[in-house]
Design a protein around this motif. Sequence first.
Motif, mmCIF file in Angstrom:
data_model
loop_
_atom_site.group_PDB
_atom_site.id
_atom_site.type_symbol
_atom_site.label_atom_id
_atom_site.label_comp_id
_atom_site.label_asym_id
_atom_site.label_seq_id
_atom_site.Cartn_x
_atom_site.Cartn_y
_atom_site.Cartn_z
ATOM 1 N N ARG A 113 10.784 23.354 75.526
ATOM 2 C CA ARG A 113 11.900 22.839 74.749
ATOM 3 C C ARG A 113 11.515 22.725 73.283
ATOM 4 N NH1 ARG A 113 14.780 18.001 77.516
ATOM 5 N NH2 ARG A 113 14.975 19.619 79.042
ATOM 6 N N PHE A 114 10.379 22.138 73.026
ATOM 7 C CA PHE A 114 9.920 21.980 71.653
ATOM 8 C C PHE A 114 8.506 22.554 71.545
ATOM 9 C CE2 PHE A 114 12.733 18.348 72.476
ATOM 10 C CZ PHE A 114 13.734 18.689 71.600
ATOM 11 N N PRO A 115 8.160 23.146 70.404
ATOM 12 C CA PRO A 115 6.777 23.614 70.261
ATOM 13 C C PRO A 115 5.821 22.429 70.244
ATOM 14 C CG PRO A 115 7.985 23.836 68.208
ATOM 15 C CD PRO A 115 8.976 23.432 69.240
ATOM 16 N N THR A 116 4.737 22.564 70.961
ATOM 17 C CA THR A 116 3.777 21.473 70.999
ATOM 18 C C THR A 116 2.902 21.524 69.755
ATOM 19 O OG1 THR A 116 2.198 22.858 72.146
ATOM 20 C CG2 THR A 116 3.716 21.564 73.503
ATOM 21 N N ARG A 117 2.115 20.490 69.564
ATOM 22 C CA ARG A 117 1.216 20.471 68.415
ATOM 23 C C ARG A 117 0.205 21.603 68.519
ATOM 24 N NH1 ARG A 117 -1.215 14.719 67.554
ATOM 25 N NH2 ARG A 117 -2.160 15.776 65.826
ATOM 26 N N SER A 118 -0.217 21.896 69.753
ATOM 27 C CA SER A 118 -1.168 22.994 69.942
ATOM 28 C C SER A 118 -0.553 24.317 69.514
ATOM 29 C CB SER A 118 -1.589 23.079 71.406
ATOM 30 O OG SER A 118 -2.300 21.957 71.761
ATOM 31 N N ASP A 119 0.719 24.502 69.878
ATOM 32 C CA ASP A 119 1.395 25.749 69.502
ATOM 33 C C ASP A 119 1.457 25.882 67.982
ATOM 34 O OD1 ASP A 119 1.797 26.320 72.122
ATOM 35 O OD2 ASP A 119 3.797 25.431 72.199
ATOM 36 N N GLU A 120 1.819 24.770 67.346
ATOM 37 C CA GLU A 120 1.941 24.811 65.887
ATOM 38 C C GLU A 120 0.590 25.096 65.249
ATOM 39 O OE1 GLU A 120 3.559 21.042 64.987
ATOM 40 O OE2 GLU A 120 5.565 21.553 65.707
ATOM 41 N N ARG A 121 -0.454 24.449 65.769
ATOM 42 C CA ARG A 121 -1.791 24.662 65.206
ATOM 43 C C ARG A 121 -2.225 26.105 65.406
ATOM 44 N NH1 ARG A 121 -5.790 24.869 67.956
ATOM 45 N NH2 ARG A 121 -4.993 23.646 69.678
ATOM 46 N N ARG A 122 -1.941 26.619 66.602
ATOM 47 C CA ARG A 122 -2.343 27.990 66.899
ATOM 48 C C ARG A 122 -1.618 28.959 65.957
ATOM 49 N NH1 ARG A 122 -1.339 27.908 72.298
ATOM 50 N NH2 ARG A 122 -3.275 26.792 72.611
ATOM 51 N N THR A 123 -0.355 28.685 65.746
ATOM 52 C CA THR A 123 0.407 29.549 64.840
ATOM 53 C C THR A 123 -0.171 29.492 63.431
ATOM 54 O OG1 THR A 123 2.323 28.952 66.148
ATOM 55 C CG2 THR A 123 2.739 30.066 64.070
ATOM 56 N N ARG A 124 -0.486 28.281 62.984
ATOM 57 C CA ARG A 124 -1.038 28.141 61.626
ATOM 58 C C ARG A 124 -2.361 28.892 61.518
ATOM 59 N NH1 ARG A 124 1.098 22.933 61.544
ATOM 60 N NH2 ARG A 124 -0.773 22.010 62.414
ATOM 61 N N ASN A 125 -3.222 28.728 62.543
ATOM 62 C CA ASN A 125 -4.522 29.407 62.520
ATOM 63 C C ASN A 125 -4.342 30.913 62.449
ATOM 64 O OD1 ASN A 125 -5.916 27.056 62.566
ATOM 65 N ND2 ASN A 125 -6.509 27.145 64.701
ATOM 66 N N SER A 126 -3.416 31.398 63.263
ATOM 67 C CA SER A 126 -3.192 32.854 63.270
ATOM 68 C C SER A 126 -2.717 33.321 61.903
ATOM 69 C CB SER A 126 -2.142 33.213 64.321
ATOM 70 O OG SER A 126 -2.596 32.844 65.577
ATOM 71 N N GLU A 127 -1.800 32.548 61.329
ATOM 72 C CA GLU A 127 -1.277 32.929 60.013
ATOM 73 C C GLU A 127 -2.397 32.955 58.978
ATOM 74 O OE1 GLU A 127 1.726 30.067 59.308
ATOM 75 O OE2 GLU A 127 3.228 31.081 60.539
ATOM 76 N N ARG A 128 -3.267 31.954 59.015
ATOM 77 C CA ARG A 128 -4.341 31.880 58.024
ATOM 78 C C ARG A 128 -5.325 33.037 58.205
ATOM 79 N NH1 ARG A 128 -5.190 25.312 58.364
ATOM 80 N NH2 ARG A 128 -3.167 24.837 57.468
ATOM 81 N N ILE A 129 -5.616 33.334 59.455
ATOM 82 C CA ILE A 129 -6.574 34.420 59.702
ATOM 83 C C ILE A 129 -5.963 35.761 59.313
ATOM 84 C CG2 ILE A 129 -7.637 35.692 61.608
ATOM 85 C CD1 ILE A 129 -8.390 32.874 62.702
ATOM 86 N N ASP A 130 -4.688 35.927 59.629
ATOM 87 C CA ASP A 130 -4.015 37.159 59.226
ATOM 88 C C ASP A 130 -3.992 37.289 57.705
ATOM 89 O OD1 ASP A 130 -3.621 37.724 61.831
ATOM 90 O OD2 ASP A 130 -1.524 37.100 61.901
ATOM 91 N N ALA A 131 -3.766 36.160 57.042
ATOM 92 C CA ALA A 131 -3.743 36.184 55.573
ATOM 93 C C ALA A 131 -5.117 36.563 55.024
ATOM 94 C CB ALA A 131 -3.317 34.823 55.039
ATOM 95 N N ALA A 132 -6.160 36.013 55.643
ATOM 96 C CA ALA A 132 -7.516 36.338 55.190
ATOM 97 C C ALA A 132 -7.805 37.824 55.384
ATOM 98 C CB ALA A 132 -8.533 35.495 55.956
ATOM 99 N N MET A 133 -7.358 38.364 56.518
ATOM 100 C CA MET A 133 -7.581 39.786 56.780
ATOM 101 C C MET A 133 -6.784 40.637 55.792
ATOM 102 S SD MET A 133 -9.761 39.992 59.125
ATOM 103 C CE MET A 133 -9.687 41.706 59.516
#
Lengths: 258, 129
Positions: A205-225
């Motif tokens: 129903r709602f994104p969990t904190r883990s989901d949000e953190r995982r998304t942020r991490n992925s975004e940051r790593i993609d940005a670094a790449m």
Amino acid sequence: MAINAIEWAFEQNISIPSAKLVLLSLADHANATGYCWPSVARLVKRTGLSRATIFRSIETLTGLGLVSQAYEQGKVNRYNLMLPVSSCNQSHSDTSITVIPPPSHDETTPVSPCDQTRLMVIPEPSVTVKEPSMKRARAISADWCASDTLLAWAKERAPNVDTTIESEKFVNYYQSKGESRKDWDASWRNWIIRATRDYTSGGSRFPTRSDERRTRNSERIDAAMARRDSGSVQGHDNVTRLRDVPVLRLVVGSQAID
Amino acid sequence: MSQSSDWLLEAKQSIEADIRGMMRLQRPPSDEQILSTLNAMAEMFQVEVPEAIGLELYMAALRTLPHPAFVRARDVLVLQHKWPRLPYPADFIEHGDEMKERLRAKERKLRYQRNTIIRALKILRSRTF
């Protein structure tokens, strides 16, 4: 006070004493046509019953078809005793009154027969008569199931939702919680609407904190790449050294850290 | 005499191959390796990776370690890191430093051996002519 209304109230076969007492009290307030508008506080005072019992009794009387209730926002409750037509005609024979409007300023003031005789004919009140409104909240029964109408509604509104499983979940949930509802059909419709949202959002129903953190991490790593690929960070042989990072160049000067 | 010279030349070539191998070993980890390690560790410790320049610094600091030392530090940290945060570069360096020094020492030793052989070859050639 209309004697015929009180007589009529005494004659009614009501198994619940408190309901009969309330009916008598209403009849005591009724005019010749069976209309009355006593406040709940006044009924409490006159009968010695609690507010809850008054409400319950009125609901019972409404259910028995002895009283109908009219309610309008900001105005007093109006009760209509279902007097037989003959008694109404009898009372009308000596007066020309049909309806007495409810008092707008002091709802607890009883209307005296003198007042009644002074009032002239008033058009039928525009108050909308509410259907038996004092519906009580009830717990869900174990064998509750969605009606065909509800299933048809669900098929149209939420075709992706498995109504069998959702109905089972619905009953289990409310049985476990022990909550009461006035309208279980409406609750079920809400449940199905929420389930539609769950189905469309992929189960959660709602994104969990883990989901949000995982998304942020992925975004940051993609940005670094992406930074590395775009060459914003200088390097040799796919290797960026500490002195190549602008901030560190400031900090360490020309010293070779590595 | 020529036999000694041949043996020394073979030894020198072998040592130079070892030195090249040691230099390859001392290459830093790639960006992909660092980022995937950080991502896995962030997932493991339920934390976030740094952002933008913070991540660049992280990566730059970790590139100071040779790849085997980085792998060694990563393995040790996975087993031993006890705090609810991403291991700092200092944590990696602390656990990878020993391996880094060992690799450097090995390379120094090989270079010393190669230099010794070169000196020996010079002496042999000077005696021949």
